[in-house]
Design a protein around this motif. Sequence first.
Motif, mmCIF file in Angstrom:
data_model
loop_
_atom_site.group_PDB
_atom_site.id
_atom_site.type_symbol
_atom_site.label_atom_id
_atom_site.label_comp_id
_atom_site.label_asym_id
_atom_site.label_seq_id
_atom_site.Cartn_x
_atom_site.Cartn_y
_atom_site.Cartn_z
ATOM 1 N N ASN A 1 0.819 -1.217 0.000
ATOM 2 C CA ASN A 1 0.000 0.000 0.000
ATOM 3 C C ASN A 1 0.852 1.267 0.000
ATOM 4 O OD1 ASN A 1 -1.787 -2.106 0.549
ATOM 5 N ND2 ASN A 1 -3.137 -0.813 1.782
ATOM 6 N N VAL A 2 2.132 1.119 -0.321
ATOM 7 C CA VAL A 2 3.035 2.266 -0.432
ATOM 8 C C VAL A 2 3.172 2.614 -1.904
ATOM 9 C CG1 VAL A 2 5.365 3.139 -0.031
ATOM 10 C CG2 VAL A 2 4.258 1.648 1.666
ATOM 11 N N TYR A 3 2.935 3.877 -2.232
ATOM 12 C CA TYR A 3 2.866 4.330 -3.620
ATOM 13 C C TYR A 3 3.840 5.480 -3.801
ATOM 14 C CZ TYR A 3 0.134 4.780 -8.008
ATOM 15 O OH TYR A 3 -0.287 4.791 -9.314
ATOM 16 N N GLN A 4 4.791 5.339 -4.729
ATOM 17 C CA GLN A 4 5.779 6.387 -4.993
ATOM 18 C C GLN A 4 5.221 7.389 -6.015
ATOM 19 O OE1 GLN A 4 8.636 6.874 -3.379
ATOM 20 N NE2 GLN A 4 8.344 5.022 -2.143
ATOM 21 N N ILE A 5 5.329 8.676 -5.663
ATOM 22 C CA ILE A 5 4.779 9.743 -6.489
ATOM 23 C C ILE A 5 5.921 10.634 -6.989
ATOM 24 C CG2 ILE A 5 3.204 11.738 -6.536
ATOM 25 C CD1 ILE A 5 1.721 9.156 -6.122
ATOM 26 N N PRO A 6 5.931 10.993 -8.288
ATOM 27 C CA PRO A 6 6.955 11.933 -8.786
ATOM 28 C C PRO A 6 6.786 13.305 -8.131
ATOM 29 C CG PRO A 6 5.774 10.857 -10.602
ATOM 30 C CD PRO A 6 5.011 10.548 -9.354
ATOM 31 N N THR A 7 7.868 14.071 -8.079
ATOM 32 C CA THR A 7 7.785 15.405 -7.466
ATOM 33 C C THR A 7 7.351 16.478 -8.460
ATOM 34 O OG1 THR A 7 10.155 15.702 -7.855
ATOM 35 C CG2 THR A 7 9.489 14.887 -5.694
ATOM 36 N N ASP A 8 7.465 16.209 -9.747
ATOM 37 C CA ASP A 8 6.973 17.155 -10.749
ATOM 38 C C ASP A 8 5.463 17.298 -10.601
ATOM 39 O OD1 ASP A 8 7.328 18.586 -13.533
ATOM 40 O OD2 ASP A 8 5.670 17.157 -13.784
#
Length: 346
Positions: A221-228
């Motif tokens: 349930n961990v989701y990596q999100i771009p910073t742009d």
Amino acid sequence: MSGFQSNTSIKLLAEKLGLSKGTVSKALKDSHEISVATKAKVLAAAQELNYIPNHFASGLKSRKSRTVAVIVPEIVDSFFSLAIKGIEAVTQEKGYHINVYITNDLRSKEEEIIKVLSDGRVDGVLISVCRETTDNCHLKKLVDYGIPLVFFDRVADDIEAGKVVTDDFEGGYIAARHLVEQGCKKIYFLSISEGLSILRKRMDGFIRALHENNVEDPSKNVYQIPTDKTKSEEAIRILLSSPHHRPDGIVASVELLTIPMYNACKQLGIVMPDQLKIVCFSNLLYASLLSPSLSTITQPAFEIGQQAASLICNSIERDTFIKNERIICPSKLDVRESTSTAALSN
């Protein structure tokens, strides 16, 4: 002394004398940790080689600039702007100036700043490391050069120095537990970095809370999100549009994700808190003004800045290095409308 020889460095003095760079630096600062004989030996070699630090040509023994460097990833994030205010409140009272350096979360920029500061132009350094920093060799150079160092918020765990932090594990745990208590069944943790230690700790706290509530393999349930900004909104829209993975609760690990989350919900017609509940690690002054108002894990940014400044000023004034002192300032959960129908009705 006949003149300034720019290619003479502490490293060269250390090699000539068979001493460490730290010892030479302390001797040049007239530190009580160094014997009189060693100080005399270092000063004699410095005179022989025409060594004068760039910013202290008036003398080798009285080199205090009354200046502290503050290195931060950014100042747009309200946490860092508040922390800097806390730092300045203490340093001004103690008669120090601050120079603020911004890395833009780039390791190359952080290395460049450290290189500039290594010549002794400041009396001490306060730093919150950038997101890209995993190998801390460049930071260890400050210790080698005898420059007092204190970390705040984002720290390098493998460097012995003063550290002022909040309990990020507890923050992640409290945020996830709150969403469970609000009835959420599918809770996701949104992160922007797998390497940044504070985000790993927040994630670990999140995972612990879900484990305690019988969620199988909550690491999924961990989701990596771009910073742009554009890419982050797109990634959040994809998650919220997924028929199989769409969450009913989100713990956002950083303030940067606030606006992309709200925009994605608006575009998809998702109503908070009925269809989705959100808690964000944030010190946004306008969190209560958002619609709906945002529930936050609020860090004591001003206090963290004050404590860090007190540590570095004490280290400078006592001419000693802080090795293992760690100050923990507790964060708190501020419940607002993004997670509570009760808050919405008040």
